[in-house]
Write a protein that holds these residues in place. Structure first.
Motif, short mmCIF file in Angstrom:
data_model
loop_
_atom_site.label_atom_id
_atom_site.label_comp_id
_atom_site.label_asym_id
_atom_site.label_seq_id
_atom_site.Cartn_x
_atom_site.Cartn_y
_atom_site.Cartn_z
N GLY A 154 34.12 40.30 37.97
CA GLY A 154 33.69 41.15 39.06
C GLY A 154 32.78 40.45 40.05
O GLY A 154 32.47 41.01 41.11
N HIS A 155 32.34 39.24 39.71
CA HIS A 155 31.44 38.51 40.60
C HIS A 155 32.17 37.53 41.52
O HIS A 155 31.54 36.74 42.21
CB HIS A 155 30.37 37.78 39.79
CG HIS A 155 29.37 38.72 39.20
ND1 HIS A 155 28.31 39.24 39.91
CD2 HIS A 155 29.29 39.28 37.96
CE1 HIS A 155 27.62 40.06 39.15
NE2 HIS A 155 28.19 40.10 37.95
N TRP A 156 33.49 37.58 41.51
CA TRP A 156 34.26 36.78 42.46
C TRP A 156 35.21 37.73 43.17
O TRP A 156 36.23 38.15 42.62
CB TRP A 156 35.02 35.67 41.75
CG TRP A 156 35.55 34.62 42.70
CD1 TRP A 156 35.20 34.45 44.02
CD2 TRP A 156 36.52 33.61 42.41
NE1 TRP A 156 35.89 33.39 44.56
CE2 TRP A 156 36.70 32.86 43.61
CE3 TRP A 156 37.24 33.26 41.28
CZ2 TRP A 156 37.58 31.79 43.68
CZ3 TRP A 156 38.12 32.19 41.35
CH2 TRP A 156 38.28 31.46 42.53
N ASP A 157 34.85 38.08 44.38
CA ASP A 157 35.56 39.08 45.17
C ASP A 157 36.04 38.42 46.46
O ASP A 157 35.24 37.96 47.27
CB ASP A 157 34.59 40.23 45.48
CG ASP A 157 35.26 41.44 46.08
OD1 ASP A 157 36.46 41.37 46.41
OD2 ASP A 157 34.57 42.48 46.23
N THR A 158 37.35 38.34 46.62
CA THR A 158 37.93 37.61 47.74
C THR A 158 38.99 38.45 48.45
O THR A 158 39.47 39.45 47.90
CB THR A 158 38.58 36.29 47.27
OG1 THR A 158 39.57 36.61 46.29
CG2 THR A 158 37.55 35.35 46.67
N ALA A 159 39.37 38.04 49.64
CA ALA A 159 40.36 38.78 50.41
C ALA A 159 41.74 38.73 49.77
O ALA A 159 42.51 39.69 49.85
CB ALA A 159 40.42 38.24 51.84
N VAL A 160 42.08 37.61 49.13
CA VAL A 160 43.36 37.46 48.43
C VAL A 160 43.08 36.88 47.06
O VAL A 160 42.02 36.27 46.83
CB VAL A 160 44.33 36.53 49.21
CG1 VAL A 160 44.66 37.12 50.57
CG2 VAL A 160 43.77 35.13 49.34
N PRO A 161 43.99 37.04 46.09
CA PRO A 161 43.76 36.46 44.77
C PRO A 161 43.48 34.96 44.87
O PRO A 161 44.17 34.24 45.59
CB PRO A 161 45.08 36.73 44.03
CG PRO A 161 45.67 37.90 44.73
CD PRO A 161 45.28 37.77 46.17
N SER A 162 42.47 34.52 44.13
CA SER A 162 42.07 33.11 44.17
C SER A 162 41.80 32.63 42.75
O SER A 162 41.28 33.38 41.92
CB SER A 162 40.82 32.92 45.03
OG SER A 162 41.04 33.39 46.36
#
Length: 268
Positions: free
Chosen positions: A47-55
């Motif tokens: 939950g601490h990596w929130d990006t516009a597209v899957p990364s």
């Protein structure tokens, strides 16, 4: 060796590795007694990596990211630097592409945020298992992340342990830092709803928790810590059986509810 189970771990406070008084710390330290199978690699949806597209992070060695502020100095001295899993990262990308996720980015610098390394330093302290992270997209919904998990299900047959890491209730502004505070009624109601929904197999309700759950917006003002659960659930399979493996609420609102998801054909 193929693995059958996926997991959602409520990682709670960053202080878990240095505070033995937190029951979740003791649970995670005994992880290998609870789940003795050794994975070939670990995929953490944090939950601490929130990006516009899957990364995915494509690195040879994971650095430790201290993405928190104001905690004891001892916490910043801890290092957890397991091998990266670039092959796994590219396999994740391949599977997501095959399932209609048109764009998946590679991050060739990012290490492990505390949603990944805080539980892992207790679960696998030797740091000798390759680890890859996958991001969430908080502008999407639960069904989107459930479908992301479905796409990743083949990884289990390749020995990959899939872990969603977040918190079953996550409202930092509502935390009560007083000693032994009472549990907020809204937090307990959401936590109870989530546990019963999963144990009773009402997964569509969980996918649409915003409409189905009591106090959904209060429990998750921002959904980043909840969507890792949907990924883990989707990766387990459509008729997977959920099991509550740890629970408890700290600081009045922070839930440590954690779950194991087992495919129907493997559950007893």
């Amino acid at each position: 060796m193929a693995l059958k189970d996926t997991f959602y771990i409520s990682h709670g406070s960053p202080t878990l590795p240095i505070d033995d008084s937190i029951p979740a710390s003791q649970f995670l330290k005994k992880w290998k007694e609870f789940y003795p199978q050794r994975p070939s690699a670990i995929l953490v949806i944090s939950g601490h990596w929130d990006t516009a597209v899957p990364s995915v992070n494509v690195v040879n060695r994971n650095d430790t990211i201290y993405d928190f502020y104001g905690f004891p100095k001892a916490l910043y001295k801890l290092k957890y630097q397991p091998p990266g899993a670039p092959q796994l990262a590219r396999r994740v990308k391949e599977l997501l592409h095959q399932s209609g996720f048109s764009r998946v980015d590679e991050d060739k610098k990012r290490g492990l945020d505390h949603g990944a390394w805080v539980p892992l330093i207790l679960m696998y302290p030797e740091a000798d298992i390759p680890v890859c992270q996958l991001s969430v997209q908080s502008d999407q919904d639960g069904t989107y992340h459930y479908n992301m998990g479905k796409a990743l299900a083949p990884l289990k047959d390749e020995g990959v342990l899939i872990i969603g890491s977040g918190s079953a209730v996550h409202n930092l502004r509502a935390l009560n830092i007083q000693p032994n505070p009472p549990v907020a009624s809204w937090a307990k109601q959401f936590d109870d709803w989530l546990i019963s929904s999963l144990l009773e197999g009402r997964y569509e309700d969980v996918n649409h928790y915003e409409q189905k759950a009591p106090h959904a917006r209060m429990a998750h003002p921002w959904p980043d810590h909840f969507y890792p659960l949907h990924v883990a659930l989707g990766a387990a399979g459509e008729n997977a059986k959920a099991k509550l493996i740890h629970s408890g609420i700290e600081m009045g609102t922070l839930s440590y509810a954690s779950f194991q998801f087992t495919p129907a054909s493997s559950s007893s």
